[in-house]
Design a protein around this motif. Structure first.
Motif, short mmCIF file in Angstrom:
data_model
loop_
_atom_site.label_atom_id
_atom_site.label_comp_id
_atom_site.label_asym_id
_atom_site.label_seq_id
_atom_site.Cartn_x
_atom_site.Cartn_y
_atom_site.Cartn_z
N THR A 15 0.88 -1.18 -0.13
CA THR A 15 0.16 -0.01 -0.01
C THR A 15 1.00 1.17 -0.13
O THR A 15 2.02 1.12 0.63
CB THR A 15 -0.88 0.19 1.10
OG1 THR A 15 -0.28 0.34 2.46
CG2 THR A 15 -1.75 -1.43 1.22
N ALA A 39 -1.08 -0.53 -4.27
CA ALA A 39 -2.30 -0.01 -3.90
C ALA A 39 -2.16 1.34 -3.71
O ALA A 39 -0.90 1.55 -2.64
CB ALA A 39 -3.19 -0.98 -2.85
N SER A 66 -1.90 -2.80 -10.56
CA SER A 66 -2.15 -1.62 -9.89
C SER A 66 -3.55 -1.32 -9.49
O SER A 66 -4.44 -1.53 -10.39
CB SER A 66 -1.76 -0.26 -10.70
OG SER A 66 -0.33 -0.50 -11.34
N LEU A 67 -4.21 -1.10 -8.11
CA LEU A 67 -5.33 -0.86 -8.24
C LEU A 67 -5.56 0.32 -6.95
O LEU A 67 -4.83 0.64 -6.06
CB LEU A 67 -5.89 -2.09 -7.15
CG LEU A 67 -7.22 -2.52 -7.14
CD1 LEU A 67 -7.60 -2.78 -8.49
CD2 LEU A 67 -7.84 -3.10 -6.27
N GLN A 68 -6.34 1.44 -7.53
CA GLN A 68 -6.67 2.58 -6.72
C GLN A 68 -7.45 2.01 -5.44
O GLN A 68 -8.47 1.68 -5.56
CB GLN A 68 -7.45 3.40 -7.46
CG GLN A 68 -7.50 4.84 -6.81
CD GLN A 68 -8.26 5.94 -7.45
OE1 GLN A 68 -8.87 5.50 -8.29
NE2 GLN A 68 -8.04 7.13 -7.09
N THR A 69 -6.86 2.56 -4.22
CA THR A 69 -7.28 1.84 -2.86
C THR A 69 -7.28 3.03 -2.05
O THR A 69 -6.04 3.53 -1.67
CB THR A 69 -6.48 0.85 -2.52
OG1 THR A 69 -6.45 -0.25 -3.55
CG2 THR A 69 -7.07 0.02 -1.25
N LEU A 80 -9.25 -5.07 -2.74
CA LEU A 80 -7.70 -5.24 -3.39
C LEU A 80 -7.47 -6.62 -3.14
O LEU A 80 -6.74 -7.37 -3.71
CB LEU A 80 -6.79 -4.29 -2.24
CG LEU A 80 -5.52 -4.50 -2.23
CD1 LEU A 80 -4.73 -4.27 -3.97
CD2 LEU A 80 -4.62 -3.77 -1.27
#
Ligand code: NAI
Length: 283
Positions: A15, A39, A66-69, A80
């Motif tokens: 993160t 993230a 890649s994950l927007q979190t 996620l």
């Protein structure tokens, strides 16, 4: 030998992975042949970071997620986890690292307390609680690395909300380490990363060049990997200004405030300036 969780084909989730220390960790884990999920709340930085990482690894975009979190929101961390499992099958290394530093004073507005504690402390609690059960069930060596701060240990004047959040990270991660080592058949361990002064977006304050005192994010991650390999729980990083011996004296003095019944934060109290100086200089 690196820690066994850090191995070719294994999976890391980071993160705050779009910038600074988290981005350096992502780069390094990819170099070790791992698959990496970053993230981050910042969509633009995340897209750029994902592209840079994919270009820098032999596996290309297939090894990077890649994950927007927003780590302050547990449902986003659950999403996620679902995305990482769907893509990579499981998690071996979790680095709860996202952090913010807004201004605060003890009696100042509540808003920044809620935001800082929401990201820095709740983000770590959510991440650990949501990911740990699956990591334990995987049955192989795993790492949960939570990014704390020296400000959570010696709690200097200046930003009490940040100090409170990072003191919470220390207390939570100590409890997590204890629980994990007392969980039958658990090969997952928890670690507290305590960076020194690292030149990142968080500390740049308009500077474009690294101050001599600071370490680079890459140096910090190399140090972290060496200490993980050695089995450390407290990964206490020096920087170019503060060697470990000085940190040790500062930490001992802070604990001594209670034992010696000195005023709170006596290190910054004018009546204790000479005593603190002598304590630091004493062998
Ligand atoms: P950075 O600002 O370069 O990276 C932090 C990342 O966290 C950013 O990409 C940011 O977008 C992301 N983030 C912020 N809020 C988020 C949220 N709600 N959800 C998901 N991502 C979020 O800063 P740096 O220095 O790399 O910080 C990493 C960690 O290291 C932080 O926890 C920080 O408190 C800690 N730290 C840093 C030190 C330093 O000297 N740079 C010293 C001690 C601790």
């Amino acid at each position: 030998m690196p820690h066994p969780a850090i191995a070719r084909g294994h999976v890391a989730v980071i993160t705050g992975g779009a910038s600074g220390i988290g981005f350096a960790a992502a780069k390094r884990f990819l170099q070790a042949g791992m698959k990496v999920a970053i993230a981050d709340i910042d969509a633009d930085h995340l897209a750029r970071a994902g592209e840079l990482l994919a270009n820098a690894t032999a596996g290309g975009a297939g090894d990077v997620l890649s994950l927007q979190t927003d780590v302050s929101k547990p449902e986003q961390i659950e999403a996620l986890q679902d995305a990482v499992i769907a893509r990579f099958g499981g998690v071996d290394v979790l680095m709860n690292n996202a952090g913010i530093e807004l201004t605060s004073t003890a009696l100042g507005p509540r808003d920044n307390y809620q935001r800082i504690i929401g990201v820095n402390l709740w983000g770590i609690i959510h991440g650990s609680q949501i990911f740990a059960p699956g990591m334990i069930a995987r049955g192989r060596p795993g790492l949960i690395i939570n990014t704390g701060s020296k400000q959570g240990i010696t709690t200097p004047p200046g930003n009490p909300a940040y100090n409170v959040s990072k003191a919470g990270v220390k207390a939570f991660t100590e409890a997590l380490a204890h629980e994990l080592r007392n969980t039958p058949d658990c090969a997952v361990t928890a670690h507290l990363l305590i960076p020194g002064f690292v030149f990142t977006a968080l500390t740049a304050r308009g500077r474009t060049e690294k101050p001599a005192a600071a370490w680079t994010p890459d140096e910090s991650i190399e140090f972290m990997l060496a200490r993980l390999a050695a089995g450390d729980f407290y990964i206490l990083c020096p920087d170019n200004d503060v060697p470990r011996a000085l940190d040790e004296r500062r930490i001992a003095w802070a604990a001594g405030d209670i034992i010696e019944n000195r005023p709170a934060l006596s290190r910054w109290h004018k009546d204790y300036a000479d005593a603190f100086k002598a304590f630091v200089e004493a062998k």
